[in-house]
Design an enzyme around this catalytic site. Structure first.
Site, PDB file in Angstrom:
ATOM      1  CG  HIS A 101      -1.003  -7.704  -0.736  1.00 49.23           C
ATOM      2  ND1 HIS A 101      -1.102  -7.634   0.640  1.00 49.23           N
ATOM      3  CD2 HIS A 101      -1.180  -6.439  -1.187  1.00 49.23           C
ATOM      4  CE1 HIS A 101      -1.317  -6.373   0.995  1.00 49.23           C
ATOM      5  NE2 HIS A 101      -1.379  -5.634  -0.102  1.00 49.23           N
ATOM      6  CE  LYS A 109      -0.461   2.641   4.105  1.00 49.31           C
ATOM      7  NZ  LYS A 109      -0.607   1.468   3.236  1.00 49.31           N
ATOM      8  NE  ARG A 131      -8.050  -2.578  -2.146  1.00 52.08           N
ATOM      9  CZ  ARG A 131      -7.578  -2.069  -1.040  1.00 52.08           C
ATOM     10  NH1 ARG A 131      -7.470  -2.803   0.027  1.00 52.08           N
ATOM     11  NH2 ARG A 131      -7.217  -0.807  -0.971  1.00 52.08           N
ATOM     12  CB  SER A 169      -2.691  -4.527   5.033  1.00 52.19           C
ATOM     13  OG  SER A 169      -2.061  -5.234   3.999  1.00 52.19           O
TER      14      SER A 169
END
Length: 163
Positions: free
Chosen positions: A17, A41, A90, A128
């Site tokens: 990040h 989440k 990514r 994460s």
């Protein structure tokens, strides 16, 4: 002045990040890193903790500020008269999901533009979720997050991991 918003859950903020934030700060006059609340989440850190960790991690970058928002990202952009989003990528799977979100955002507000920035290869594997999983099993997360974030995670999972 060109201002971009870099939204995410940042639970926790990773070096990947920070790579996107630092590189975005060189492209745009101002970058607002916005911690979003994601109903799907279950976060390790509450929104205020994530904001505080991001502020510490980005304090060395003059043109970056940290904010938070609960609700549609498009509403945040409209409320703040902002039109540019930054999204980090990514892998191909990230592109597919981010492309879909960018298309929805454009449909909701034609003025919104999304800028995609590829993460450096050093961080292509990093998320994460991976950081939290490694930490939960006592693994060393030193190469994934800042020391302050590492310490905060270790407090959450209990105990100190080997470095």
């Amino acid at each position: 002045m060109k201002t971009a918003v870099y939204p995410g859950s940042f639970d926790p903020v990773t070096l990947g990040h920070l790579d996107i934030i630092e590189r975005s700060s060189k492209i745009f006059d101002k970058v607002i890193v916005t911690v979003m609340y994601n109903k799907s989440k279950k976060p390790m850190f509450d929104v205020d903790e994530r904001v505080a960790l991001l502020k510490t991690a980005t304090e060395h970058i003059e043109n970056v500020e940290v904010d938070q928002h609960e609700g549609l990202l498009i509403d945040y952009l409209k409320q703040n008269n902002l039109r540019i989003l930054v999204k980090g990528l990514r892998a191909i799977s990230d592109f597919e999901a981010e492309f879909q979100m960018a298309s929805v955002n454009q449909k909701l507000c034609r003025e919104i533009e999304t800028t995609f920035i590829m993460t450096r290869t050093d961080y292509m594997y990093l998320s994460s979720s991976i950081v939290k999983e490694v930490a939960s099993f006592g693994g060393d997360i030193t190469n994934f997050v800042t020391p302050e974030v590492r310490d905060a995670i270790e407090q959450k999972v209990g105990g100190s991991n080997e470095r």
